[in-house]
Design an enzyme around this catalytic site. Structure first.
Site, PDB file in Angstrom:
ATOM      1  N   ASP A 239       0.824  -1.197   0.000  1.00  0.00           N
ATOM      2  CA  ASP A 239       0.000   0.000   0.000  1.00  0.00           C
ATOM      3  C   ASP A 239       0.872   1.267   0.000  1.00  0.00           C
ATOM      4  O   ASP A 239       1.912   1.315   0.659  1.00  0.00           O
ATOM      5  CB  ASP A 239      -0.855  -0.029   1.275  1.00  0.00           C
ATOM      6  CG  ASP A 239      -1.911   1.050   1.308  1.00  0.00           C
ATOM      7  OD1 ASP A 239      -2.805   1.012   0.457  1.00  0.00           O
ATOM      8  OD2 ASP A 239      -1.839   1.929   2.187  1.00  0.00           O
ATOM      9  N   GLU A 267       1.376  -0.048  -4.837  1.00  0.00           N
ATOM     10  CA  GLU A 267       0.324   0.897  -5.233  1.00  0.00           C
ATOM     11  C   GLU A 267       0.916   2.297  -5.223  1.00  0.00           C
ATOM     12  O   GLU A 267       1.187   2.863  -4.155  1.00  0.00           O
ATOM     13  CB  GLU A 267      -0.853   0.823  -4.251  1.00  0.00           C
ATOM     14  CG  GLU A 267      -1.947   1.809  -4.577  1.00  0.00           C
ATOM     15  CD  GLU A 267      -2.334   2.737  -3.434  1.00  0.00           C
ATOM     16  OE1 GLU A 267      -3.359   3.414  -3.556  1.00  0.00           O
ATOM     17  OE2 GLU A 267      -1.606   2.790  -2.417  1.00  0.00           O
ATOM     18  N   ASP A 338     -10.872   1.733  -4.740  1.00  0.00           N
ATOM     19  CA  ASP A 338     -10.678   3.176  -4.584  1.00  0.00           C
ATOM     20  C   ASP A 338     -11.350   3.987  -5.687  1.00  0.00           C
ATOM     21  O   ASP A 338     -11.460   5.203  -5.576  1.00  0.00           O
ATOM     22  CB  ASP A 338      -9.181   3.512  -4.573  1.00  0.00           C
ATOM     23  CG  ASP A 338      -8.498   3.026  -3.306  1.00  0.00           C
ATOM     24  OD1 ASP A 338      -9.151   3.007  -2.245  1.00  0.00           O
ATOM     25  OD2 ASP A 338      -7.322   2.643  -3.378  1.00  0.00           O
TER      26      ASP A 338
HETATM   27  C1  NOJ Z   1      -4.562   3.033  -0.688  1.00  0.00           C
HETATM   28  C2  NOJ Z   1      -5.663   2.067  -0.502  1.00  0.00           C
HETATM   29  O1  NOJ Z   1      -5.949   1.424  -1.694  1.00  0.00           O
HETATM   30  C3  NOJ Z   1      -6.799   2.825   0.078  1.00  0.00           C
HETATM   31  O2  NOJ Z   1      -7.978   2.119   0.027  1.00  0.00           O
HETATM   32  C4  NOJ Z   1      -6.386   3.202   1.467  1.00  0.00           C
HETATM   33  O3  NOJ Z   1      -7.393   3.902   2.137  1.00  0.00           O
HETATM   34  C5  NOJ Z   1      -5.134   4.074   1.418  1.00  0.00           C
HETATM   35  N1  NOJ Z   1      -4.119   3.512   0.578  1.00  0.00           N
HETATM   36  C6  NOJ Z   1      -4.544   4.281   2.771  1.00  0.00           C
HETATM   37  O4  NOJ Z   1      -4.033   3.080   3.276  1.00  0.00           O
END
Ligand code: NOJ
Ligand code: CA
Length: 701
Positions: A239, A267, A338
């Site tokens: 993440d 990500e 997201d």
């Molecule tokens: C990216 C994640 O995909 C998202 O859903 C999350 O809230 C944020 N990072 C913070 O961890």
């Protein structure tokens, strides 16, 4: 007795089937654990909403539920499951939400009680493995949980309270080089300017940001990651990599790869391909890890859901891939947790099927977000949290059939997994591209708006080919293909011939240090042969751990090099193509490199004479110093050159040479550092030799 002994030894040395994964041959299925299936009602509370109407409460999904639905997923043809974070989260409602999503961790060594426990987790891994599926975990090392609300960033080490944001701040100190106020956490406020220092050292949306330079934090996160590795996962989705130092991440990944040749992807949240922040450094120079293909996702959705030029899309996608050393390791997706689901943007199913098929045929590993196959979409809203409705299972849809068909094709034709991409024809409404891996080929024909008779140059043998998805025929004769393509369809044709020479298509991981296992995927490897690793100075024969016709596992040898990438090829009587491994020259440590250059201005870069520093690294600037966190081999002495410029421009050398020696903090010096020989060690070895000789000479027996 002897038989049992042999069996026990065999069991001990037999590798876990999924320790050696070739990610490109798989399709990933992304699950938000709370929203998939409730397999154990006893763990639903607190903050449970049985009506499934309050999107910010728990809805009952758990690990047991996933186990119960593994047959469904096997039937769909997916072979990697990416789980939303499963570590123990806070036990409070914050900003009107329970942490049903899993991104507010309080204990990285425990499993969230709403989802299960370590035992259930391991059972999930085992039961999935029996069905040819492996587990990838979403791991969140950038931050724990909200700093100023709820549990105030409370952190636990397997149940033992460590700190919260306030205790932590009391003992925080200011790093004289970076200017960061830090302890276990950073205390630099929230991110307001989305670049430079704040991006890495301030809190993301109020989430307590870890200070990775703190050795306790580093060890805690590594131990926690290792609990998953020991439980048999085959990879991680990391993440928020945008918000961590790439240097820290590099040695964190190196730690994981020393355990197993895992598939780790990051990500890096960026919705377009424009040149800004440090995205280009991530892609253009570092290529340290695969990333989710977030920058091209919006273009794909827009082009199919709302209209737009396929020619423009093809150019954007090709440009995106051109920055990647391994485009086939990009992680592609249409929907995720997201962004609004495609079907909440547009209801046209034909176009949806096209977009889905495109994601499954482009270079890269496709992700199916849970419910993509059953047209799951909320009627209450579009984005987060409405993109996370409760799963609806349906295996009789057209989308299910498309996913299953293309997942099977990915196993059968290596061009989908390992092939390059070449556009044969593109205009506003049509795009024809070919994927080629040696003598295996895939042709993808994308056609919007009108039915079309296409005639395109195609170098396949004469004959009639039938498209895999709809059975439409293509006639190839003397280098030309004639196809009738209905509107709003993607056709996929497959061609396969025997490969005569070994051909490597996949390297996992492509970041390697001596002693680490690396998996090669490809064809015509035969029964045995040699893996050669080559640098600008020497060639080394690698130790082979496993060898079959389509997969080799070898151990990375130590090799002398000053470059970032070394070549790898195989020789089984015939030589293969060359692939690249980003070489780490020894045990890695996190190091803060500091340059006292108050007289310099602008964006500075460093480049050094060891592999870890061989690609340009941008420096950040604090009040008095330039600095960056890098991953260095222990005990290395190195020389550095300074550059100036932007990542998408040619960097300008400043003709300044500086010197350094690995340590947790390295202040670059203008004085050369001598590579001193260890006098004590030499004396020690000498003494041992003399004594041994004396014993030998005077021994009487
Ligand atoms: C990216 C994640 O995909 C998202 O859903 C999350 O809230 C944020 N990072 C913070 O961890
Ligand atoms: Ca951070």
């Amino acid at each position: 007795m002897r038989g049992i002994g042999v069996l026990i030894i065999a069991l001990l040395i037999l590798p876990n089937a999924f320790a050696y994964q070739i990610p490109e041959k798989n399709v990933i299925y992304q699950i938000m654990v709370d929203r998939f299936y409730d397999g154990n009602q006893s763990n639903n509370g607190p903050f449970y909403d049985p009506t499934h109407t309050k999107y910010r409460l728990y809805w009952g999904g758990d690990l047991e539920g996933i186990i119960q639905k593994l047959n469904y997923l096997q039937e769909l043809g997916v072979s990697m499951i990416w789980l939303s974070p499963v570590n123990d989260n806070v036990n409070k409602i914050i900003y009107g939400s329970a942490p049903y999503h899993g991104y507010w961790t309080r204990d990285y060594k425990r499993i969230e009680e709403h989802f299960g426990d370590w035992r259930t987790f391991r059972r999930l891994v085992e039961e999935a493995e029996e069905r040819g599926i492996c587990i990838i975990v979403d791991f969140v090392p950038n931050h724990s949980n909200p700093a100023t609300d709820g549990e105030l960033a409370s952190l636990y080490n397997n149940g033992t309270f460590i700190t919260n944001y306030y205790y932590d701040k009391q003992n925080a100190t200011r790093n004289q080089y970076t200017g960061s106020l830090e302890n276990i956490y950073h205390h630099n406020g929230n991110i307001k300017n989305w670049f430079g220092f704040e991006l890495k050292y301030a809190n993301l949306f109020g989430l307590a940001d870890f200070n990775h330079l703190n050795p306790w934090v580093d060890e805690y996160l590594k131990e926690s990651l290792d609990l998953f590795i020991q439980s048999g996962v085959c990879g991680f989705r990391i993440d928020a990599v945008k918000h961590m130092d790439l240097g820290w991440l590099t040695q964190f990944y190196a730690f994981a790869y020393q355990k197993e040749p895992l598939f780790i992807y990051g990500e890096y949240y960026k919705l377009d391909t424009s040149k800004s922040d440090d995205m280009f450094y991530f892609y253009q120079y570092s290529n340290i890890s695969p990333l989710l293909s977030i920058p091209i996702r919006n273009d794909i959705v827009r082009t199919f859901a709302y209209g737009g030029s396929l020619k423009d899309l093809s150019r954007k996608i090709e440009n995106y891939y051109s920055h990647l050393v391994y485009p086939n390791k990009a992680v592609n997706f249409l929907d995720n947790h997201d962004l609004p689901r495609y079907l909440s943007e547009s209801k046209n199913k034909d176009r949806y099927h096209m977009a889905l098929s495109l994601v499954m045929t482009l270079p890269g590993i496709p992700v199916i977000y849970y419910g993509d196959e059953s047209y799951l979409v909320s009627k209450d809203g579009k984005g987060d949290p409405y993109n996370r409705p409760m799963m609806h299972f349906n295996s009789s849809t057209e989308a299910f059939r498309i996913i299953k068909t293309l997942a099977k094709l990915r196993k059968e034709n290596n061009a989908l997994a390992y092939g390059d991409l070449r556009t044969l024809y593109a205009n506003y409404n049509t795009w024809v591209f070919e994927r080629t891996f040696g003598s295996e080929k895939i042709l993808v024909v994308v056609n919007k708006v009108d039915d079309k008779n296409l005639e395109i140059p195609l170098n396949w043998s004469n004959g009639i080919y039938r498209d895999i998805l709809y059975g439409i025929e293509m006639n190839v004769k003397d280098g030309k293909a004639k196809i009738f393509v209905p509107k709003d369809k993607i056709l996929v044709f497959s061609f396969k011939d025997e490969e005569e020479k070994p051909l490597i298509g996949s390297v996992t991981p492509y970041l390697g240090q001596p002693g680490q296992k690396i998996v090669l995927g490809g064809v015509a490897f035969g029964k045995n042969g040699k893996v050669i690793v080559e640098s600008e100075y020497e060639k080394k024969k690698a130790k082979i751990i496993e060898w079959n016709d389509e997969m080799i596992v070898f151990e990375m040898p130590q090799i002398r090099t000053q470059k970032a990438w070394v070549k790898v090829y195989i020789d089984n009587g015939k030589e293969s193509n060359e692939v690249k491994v980003r070489y780490l020259s020894g045990e890695q440590i996190t190091s803060l490199i500091v340059l006292n250059a108050s007289n310099l201005t602008g964006q500075l870069w460093i480049k050094g004479d060891i592999p870890e520093l061989a690609e340009p690294i941008p420096l950040l600037k604090s009040k008095n110093y330039y600095f960056q966190v890098v991953s260095l081999p222990k005990d290395a002495v190195f020389e550095i050159q300074l550059y100036k410029g932007l990542p998408w421009e040619k960097l300008e050398p400043l003709n300044v040479t500086l010197y350094g020696k690995s340590n947790s903090t390295v202040i670059l010096s203008e004085e050369p550092i001598t590579r001193e020989t260890n006098v004590k060690a030499i004396c020690g070895v000498g003494m041992v030799l003399v004594i041994s000789l004396m014993i030998l000479l005077f021994r009487r027996d």
